[in-house]
Design a protein around this motif. Sequence first.
Motif, PDB file in Angstrom:
ATOM      1  N   LEU A 114     -73.377 -49.647   7.772  1.00 45.98           N
ATOM      2  CA  LEU A 114     -73.732 -50.600   8.813  1.00 45.98           C
ATOM      3  C   LEU A 114     -74.147 -49.849  10.072  1.00 45.98           C
ATOM      4  O   LEU A 114     -73.485 -48.892  10.474  1.00 45.98           O
ATOM      5  N   GLN A 115     -75.209 -50.325  10.695  1.00 43.96           N
ATOM      6  CA  GLN A 115     -75.758 -49.612  11.848  1.00 43.96           C
ATOM      7  C   GLN A 115     -75.781 -50.504  13.085  1.00 43.96           C
ATOM      8  O   GLN A 115     -75.814 -51.731  12.995  1.00 43.96           O
ATOM      9  N   ALA A 116     -75.762 -49.870  14.234  1.00 43.36           N
ATOM     10  CA  ALA A 116     -75.627 -50.584  15.504  1.00 43.36           C
ATOM     11  C   ALA A 116     -76.803 -51.505  15.789  1.00 43.36           C
ATOM     12  O   ALA A 116     -76.658 -52.494  16.517  1.00 43.36           O
ATOM     13  N   ASP A 117     -77.963 -51.219  15.217  1.00 46.79           N
ATOM     14  CA  ASP A 117     -79.154 -52.035  15.481  1.00 46.79           C
ATOM     15  C   ASP A 117     -79.299 -53.206  14.524  1.00 46.79           C
ATOM     16  O   ASP A 117     -80.341 -53.872  14.498  1.00 46.79           O
ATOM     17  N   GLY A 118     -78.259 -53.464  13.716  1.00 42.77           N
ATOM     18  CA  GLY A 118     -78.301 -54.600  12.805  1.00 42.77           C
ATOM     19  C   GLY A 118     -78.871 -54.289  11.439  1.00 42.77           C
ATOM     20  O   GLY A 118     -78.944 -55.175  10.580  1.00 42.77           O
ATOM     21  N   ARG A 119     -79.261 -53.050  11.215  1.00 43.09           N
ATOM     22  CA  ARG A 119     -79.773 -52.672   9.903  1.00 43.09           C
ATOM     23  C   ARG A 119     -78.645 -52.097   9.048  1.00 43.09           C
ATOM     24  O   ARG A 119     -77.570 -51.787   9.547  1.00 43.09           O
ATOM     25  N   TYR A 120     -78.923 -51.931   7.768  1.00 44.41           N
ATOM     26  CA  TYR A 120     -77.932 -51.344   6.868  1.00 44.41           C
ATOM     27  C   TYR A 120     -78.648 -50.595   5.747  1.00 44.41           C
ATOM     28  O   TYR A 120     -79.849 -50.804   5.486  1.00 44.41           O
ATOM     29  N   GLN A 121     -77.907 -49.737   5.083  1.00 45.62           N
ATOM     30  CA  GLN A 121     -78.352 -49.094   3.859  1.00 45.62           C
ATOM     31  C   GLN A 121     -77.227 -49.221   2.840  1.00 45.62           C
ATOM     32  O   GLN A 121     -76.047 -49.277   3.212  1.00 45.62           O
ATOM     33  N   MET A 122     -77.591 -49.271   1.552  1.00 47.16           N
ATOM     34  CA  MET A 122     -76.569 -49.401   0.524  1.00 47.16           C
ATOM     35  C   MET A 122     -76.830 -48.408  -0.612  1.00 47.16           C
ATOM     36  O   MET A 122     -77.350 -48.775  -1.662  1.00 47.16           O
ATOM     37  N   PRO A 123     -76.457 -47.138  -0.421  1.00 41.93           N
ATOM     38  CA  PRO A 123     -76.567 -46.193  -1.535  1.00 41.93           C
ATOM     39  C   PRO A 123     -75.540 -46.528  -2.616  1.00 41.93           C
ATOM     40  O   PRO A 123     -74.374 -46.776  -2.327  1.00 41.93           O
ATOM     41  N   VAL A 124     -75.996 -46.551  -3.864  1.00 46.26           N
ATOM     42  CA  VAL A 124     -75.136 -46.818  -5.014  1.00 46.26           C
ATOM     43  C   VAL A 124     -74.760 -45.493  -5.655  1.00 46.26           C
ATOM     44  O   VAL A 124     -75.610 -44.601  -5.799  1.00 46.26           O
ATOM     45  N   TYR A 125     -73.515 -45.351  -6.059  1.00 43.93           N
ATOM     46  CA  TYR A 125     -72.987 -44.098  -6.586  1.00 43.93           C
ATOM     47  C   TYR A 125     -72.759 -44.191  -8.090  1.00 43.93           C
ATOM     48  O   TYR A 125     -72.484 -45.268  -8.627  1.00 43.93           O
ATOM     49  N   ARG A 126     -72.852 -43.041  -8.736  1.00 45.54           N
ATOM     50  CA  ARG A 126     -72.700 -42.966 -10.183  1.00 45.54           C
ATOM     51  C   ARG A 126     -71.282 -43.301 -10.604  1.00 45.54           C
ATOM     52  O   ARG A 126     -70.314 -42.841  -9.995  1.00 45.54           O
ATOM     53  N   LYS A 127     -71.164 -44.077 -11.659  1.00 46.15           N
ATOM     54  CA  LYS A 127     -69.844 -44.376 -12.207  1.00 46.15           C
ATOM     55  C   LYS A 127     -69.281 -43.153 -12.926  1.00 46.15           C
ATOM     56  O   LYS A 127     -70.019 -42.342 -13.468  1.00 46.15           O
ATOM     57  N   ASN A 128     -67.956 -43.069 -12.928  1.00 46.10           N
ATOM     58  CA  ASN A 128     -67.269 -41.985 -13.637  1.00 46.10           C
ATOM     59  C   ASN A 128     -67.889 -40.624 -13.328  1.00 46.10           C
ATOM     60  O   ASN A 128     -68.317 -39.885 -14.219  1.00 46.10           O
ATOM     61  N   ASP A 129     -67.926 -40.323 -12.052  1.00 43.57           N
ATOM     62  CA  ASP A 129     -68.509 -39.078 -11.561  1.00 43.57           C
ATOM     63  C   ASP A 129     -67.515 -37.933 -11.797  1.00 43.57           C
ATOM     64  O   ASP A 129     -66.547 -37.763 -11.051  1.00 43.57           O
ATOM     65  N   ALA A 130     -67.762 -37.152 -12.840  1.00 36.81           N
ATOM     66  CA  ALA A 130     -66.808 -36.123 -13.265  1.00 36.81           C
ATOM     67  C   ALA A 130     -66.589 -35.065 -12.185  1.00 36.81           C
ATOM     68  O   ALA A 130     -65.455 -34.610 -11.976  1.00 36.81           O
ATOM     69  N   GLU A 131     -67.630 -34.669 -11.486  1.00 31.65           N
ATOM     70  CA  GLU A 131     -67.480 -33.633 -10.458  1.00 31.65           C
ATOM     71  C   GLU A 131     -66.612 -34.134  -9.298  1.00 31.65           C
ATOM     72  O   GLU A 131     -65.693 -33.434  -8.845  1.00 31.65           O
ATOM     73  N   SER A 132     -66.893 -35.337  -8.830  1.00 36.53           N
ATOM     74  CA  SER A 132     -66.099 -35.898  -7.732  1.00 36.53           C
ATOM     75  C   SER A 132     -64.638 -36.067  -8.147  1.00 36.53           C
ATOM     76  O   SER A 132     -63.725 -35.845  -7.342  1.00 36.53           O
ATOM     77  N   TRP A 133     -64.419 -36.438  -9.392  1.00 41.28           N
ATOM     78  CA  TRP A 133     -63.048 -36.606  -9.868  1.00 41.28           C
ATOM     79  C   TRP A 133     -62.322 -35.272  -9.937  1.00 41.28           C
ATOM     80  O   TRP A 133     -61.146 -35.185  -9.578  1.00 41.28           O
ATOM     81  N   PHE A 167     -73.787 -56.442   8.501  1.00 46.62           N
ATOM     82  CA  PHE A 167     -72.957 -56.922   7.392  1.00 46.62           C
ATOM     83  C   PHE A 167     -73.442 -58.282   6.899  1.00 46.62           C
ATOM     84  O   PHE A 167     -73.582 -58.508   5.683  1.00 46.62           O
ATOM     85  N   LEU A 168     -73.708 -59.207   7.814  1.00 46.02           N
ATOM     86  CA  LEU A 168     -74.187 -60.538   7.433  1.00 46.02           C
ATOM     87  C   LEU A 168     -75.536 -60.455   6.724  1.00 46.02           C
ATOM     88  O   LEU A 168     -75.780 -61.191   5.750  1.00 46.02           O
ATOM     89  N   ARG A 169     -76.395 -59.572   7.183  1.00 43.55           N
ATOM     90  CA  ARG A 169     -77.695 -59.404   6.535  1.00 43.55           C
ATOM     91  C   ARG A 169     -77.522 -58.887   5.109  1.00 43.55           C
ATOM     92  O   ARG A 169     -78.176 -59.348   4.175  1.00 43.55           O
ATOM     93  N   TRP A 170     -76.620 -57.932   4.940  1.00 43.45           N
ATOM     94  CA  TRP A 170     -76.331 -57.425   3.590  1.00 43.45           C
ATOM     95  C   TRP A 170     -75.782 -58.530   2.693  1.00 43.45           C
ATOM     96  O   TRP A 170     -76.196 -58.664   1.532  1.00 43.45           O
TER      97      TRP A 170
END
Length: 213
Positions: A177-196, A90-93
Amino acid sequence: MAEFVDQIPQQPGLAFEEKTHQYILNGTQVLPSVTTLMKPLSDTLYAGIRPETLQAAAERGTEVHSTIEDYVTLGITDISEARRGYFEAFLRWMKDYNVQPLSVEHRAYHPALGYAGTLDMLCTLSKSDTDPQVLTLVDFKTSATVNKMLTGVQLEAYEQMLAATGLQVEQKAIVHLQADGRYQMPVYRKNDAESWRVFMACLTIHNHKQKYK
């Protein structure tokens, strides 16, 4: 950043009862949570996983989320050694994206559709000091993997909840957030009609069941 803070919805009539895990509006009206409404999806995903495994994952997530909240709001850090790597991620992010928290563990509800939820973080972030700050809705995950079937619907429900109160986020993301101190940040589409559509189907089923209780 002040202009973003002013836009964050304040809904003082909403309370959360820890024991029953219920959102209560104006002291009387029980609102279903996003998590509850999504149970038909999550139950399918987690079918066959041992209850103790799910419980351990929930406890890990709770500790990491609480530590993040304490760090942002109080400037203190108190986390077990076994889970310290998640907090270091988290701090690294925070550093990598020049994150400026605006609100953590922010409770809100959709005034028209009557569902509620707790947003892990609203913040501004940027990839460099010269890039503009982007208003971002963030949900933290500490699971082994990120399931996009669930997270896409969850983030869309939160996005639409905020939009109904007048706040338009510029992007939404999962910070894994991962146990080894790494992270990933996938960004999601705004106004995702299918998910809604999927979330609205869950809400429709819930409301229908409530009529016959």
